[in-house]
Design a protein around this motif. Sequence first.
Motif, PDB file in Angstrom:
ATOM      1  N   PRO A  36       0.842  -1.209   0.000  1.00  0.00           N
ATOM      2  CA  PRO A  36       0.000   0.000   0.000  1.00  0.00           C
ATOM      3  C   PRO A  36       0.869   1.248   0.000  1.00  0.00           C
ATOM      4  O   PRO A  36       2.072   1.192   0.305  1.00  0.00           O
ATOM      5  N   ALA A  37       0.287   2.373  -0.328  1.00  0.00           N
ATOM      6  CA  ALA A  37       1.048   3.620  -0.433  1.00  0.00           C
ATOM      7  C   ALA A  37       1.755   3.977   0.856  1.00  0.00           C
ATOM      8  O   ALA A  37       2.791   4.613   0.855  1.00  0.00           O
ATOM      9  N   GLY A  38       1.260   3.545   1.984  1.00  0.00           N
ATOM     10  CA  GLY A  38       1.896   3.856   3.264  1.00  0.00           C
ATOM     11  C   GLY A  38       0.852   3.880   4.368  1.00  0.00           C
ATOM     12  O   GLY A  38      -0.337   4.139   4.129  1.00  0.00           O
ATOM     13  N   ARG A  39       1.284   3.594   5.576  1.00  0.00           N
ATOM     14  CA  ARG A  39       0.362   3.599   6.698  1.00  0.00           C
ATOM     15  C   ARG A  39      -0.086   5.026   6.994  1.00  0.00           C
ATOM     16  O   ARG A  39       0.702   5.959   6.990  1.00  0.00           O
ATOM     17  N   GLU A  40      -1.363   5.168   7.253  1.00  0.00           N
ATOM     18  CA  GLU A  40      -1.904   6.476   7.602  1.00  0.00           C
ATOM     19  C   GLU A  40      -2.458   6.460   9.028  1.00  0.00           C
ATOM     20  O   GLU A  40      -3.252   7.311   9.396  1.00  0.00           O
ATOM     21  N   ARG A  41      -2.015   5.480   9.825  1.00  0.00           N
ATOM     22  CA  ARG A  41      -2.541   5.387  11.191  1.00  0.00           C
ATOM     23  C   ARG A  41      -1.831   6.389  12.091  1.00  0.00           C
ATOM     24  O   ARG A  41      -0.621   6.410  12.195  1.00  0.00           O
ATOM     25  N   TRP A  42      -2.596   7.216  12.732  1.00  0.00           N
ATOM     26  CA  TRP A  42      -2.083   8.170  13.705  1.00  0.00           C
ATOM     27  C   TRP A  42      -3.143   8.352  14.769  1.00  0.00           C
ATOM     28  O   TRP A  42      -4.313   8.002  14.577  1.00  0.00           O
ATOM     29  N   ALA A  55       1.677  18.040  13.596  1.00  0.00           N
ATOM     30  CA  ALA A  55       2.500  19.186  13.188  1.00  0.00           C
ATOM     31  C   ALA A  55       1.947  19.800  11.907  1.00  0.00           C
ATOM     32  O   ALA A  55       1.848  21.033  11.773  1.00  0.00           O
ATOM     33  N   ALA A  56       1.578  18.948  10.933  1.00  0.00           N
ATOM     34  CA  ALA A  56       1.008  19.450   9.675  1.00  0.00           C
ATOM     35  C   ALA A  56      -0.333  20.133   9.917  1.00  0.00           C
ATOM     36  O   ALA A  56      -0.627  21.190   9.343  1.00  0.00           O
ATOM     37  N   GLN A  57      -1.157  19.551  10.802  1.00  0.00           N
ATOM     38  CA  GLN A  57      -2.460  20.143  11.090  1.00  0.00           C
ATOM     39  C   GLN A  57      -2.328  21.494  11.795  1.00  0.00           C
ATOM     40  O   GLN A  57      -3.194  22.359  11.671  1.00  0.00           O
ATOM     41  N   ILE A 111       6.265  22.140   5.770  1.00  0.00           N
ATOM     42  CA  ILE A 111       6.815  20.818   5.487  1.00  0.00           C
ATOM     43  C   ILE A 111       8.339  20.763   5.647  1.00  0.00           C
ATOM     44  O   ILE A 111       8.866  19.800   6.215  1.00  0.00           O
ATOM     45  N   PRO A 112       9.107  21.773   5.179  1.00  0.00           N
ATOM     46  CA  PRO A 112      10.563  21.693   5.393  1.00  0.00           C
ATOM     47  C   PRO A 112      10.949  21.611   6.865  1.00  0.00           C
ATOM     48  O   PRO A 112      11.921  20.944   7.224  1.00  0.00           O
ATOM     49  N   ARG A 168       4.259  13.384   2.390  1.00  0.00           N
ATOM     50  CA  ARG A 168       3.057  12.578   2.618  1.00  0.00           C
ATOM     51  C   ARG A 168       2.120  13.246   3.624  1.00  0.00           C
ATOM     52  O   ARG A 168       0.918  12.982   3.648  1.00  0.00           O
ATOM     53  N   TYR A 169       2.683  14.121   4.477  1.00  0.00           N
ATOM     54  CA  TYR A 169       1.875  14.762   5.506  1.00  0.00           C
ATOM     55  C   TYR A 169       1.187  16.038   5.004  1.00  0.00           C
ATOM     56  O   TYR A 169       0.466  16.686   5.760  1.00  0.00           O
ATOM     57  N   MET A 170       1.443  16.395   3.735  1.00  0.00           N
ATOM     58  CA  MET A 170       0.779  17.565   3.160  1.00  0.00           C
ATOM     59  C   MET A 170      -0.736  17.408   3.153  1.00  0.00           C
ATOM     60  O   MET A 170      -1.479  18.387   3.206  1.00  0.00           O
ATOM     61  N   ASN A 171      -1.212  16.153   3.067  1.00  0.00           N
ATOM     62  CA  ASN A 171      -2.655  15.916   3.046  1.00  0.00           C
ATOM     63  C   ASN A 171      -3.332  16.405   4.319  1.00  0.00           C
ATOM     64  O   ASN A 171      -4.550  16.600   4.347  1.00  0.00           O
TER      65      ASN A 171
END
Length: 406
Positions: free
Chosen positions: A201-207, A339-341, A346-347, A363-366
């Motif tokens: 899969p593209a990557g885990r999104e569990r947080w 942090a993204a929220q 991003i940098p 990936r956290y831009m979403n």
Amino acid sequence: MSIYKRPESSRYVVEVRWRGVPRMKLSTGTKSKTRAGAMERTLESLRDAGRFDVLRLLAEGKLRLADVHEDFQRDPAALQQRIAKVASPILGPLVDEWLKWLESPAALSSKTRRPFSPRTAYRYRESWQRLFRVLPRGRDAALADITKGFIAEFREARRREGTAGSTINRDLCALSAFRRWCAEERDLAVPALKLPREREPAGRERWLSAEELRDLECATPREWWPLFATLAFTGLRIGEAQGLRGGDVRLVERRITVSERVRPLKTAGSVRDVPIPEPLARLLAEHVTRYPIGPNDPLFGTPFHDYRAARRVFSGACRLAGLRSVTLHDLRHTFAVHAAQAGVPIPRIQKLLGHATVAMAMRYMNHAPEAYFAEDAAKVAGSLTGAWDREEEARVDLVRARITRA
């Protein structure tokens, strides 16, 4: 080199007397002098090609001249497989030697040119236990038994167990690293073998949400929570947190320094400083009070420095809290998502997480807040039309007017 028949046999024999090669008398297994002559020319071709490994195996009686001749003429790849099978060492002791090598300071990853972490060695050991279970002879199997057919059988066995593609790929990665070591460090003949990866899969999104994090804290033994909170509030990897020393944590400055003093880090970008937020500062202050720690002592000593123990305690706490499909590494994702929220660029997230490139943090831009979108779009449009400068001037004039009235 000469060809002759023995008195007691009707089959031809090839006698070899070459400098640097053991003297050999090899049976051709044929009554045809023409075929025996062809085998003699095969031996000469092997000598001219520098294939003294084949000549040594013939001298030791581990290969038959007729088989070598057939493979050499028709399918050189088959000859290589035959040689590997005959000269192949037993896997069990060889894998043990490799695992021991991984733990030595001199061992460097060919990919990162850095020492292997204890966690990598542990996972490689687990992967080989699964590989041995599928091999027909287990630890007594030979290196040459690792064939394309075995790889297909191993994949199928793991799929039947319901194993995720990423876990199968981790096992194949252990196999690939071992084969590379055999070729580069032991100079063993390792036949070419492709190891295509499973689809992942593209990557885990569990947080964890703030509420889930509170539930986890309530379910976690009190003495373990400072370690888990460090992962969630700083985004450190579990290996980085377990490698911290007392001197790496400066509570007065609210700063943690991640370095390679104790254990190797994943990438060069992993060397960094991370801030300590107030909730974590209180927890760490309580932790160092309960467990007196010197500058060179582990911040998280026994039993906290054991990855398996940490994983076991964390899994138990997740069950008590009713959290499903959560791993220790998801605490790092939790930090990055929050942090993204919160609008952290991003940098800066890349710097905090110790990613090698900014692309790894994209990936956290979403999870970036959409509340900023309208303001950002207005800034860009203003710059494009020149209206932004007039807006700024109006704001400045307004501020000056307020100051004057005051």
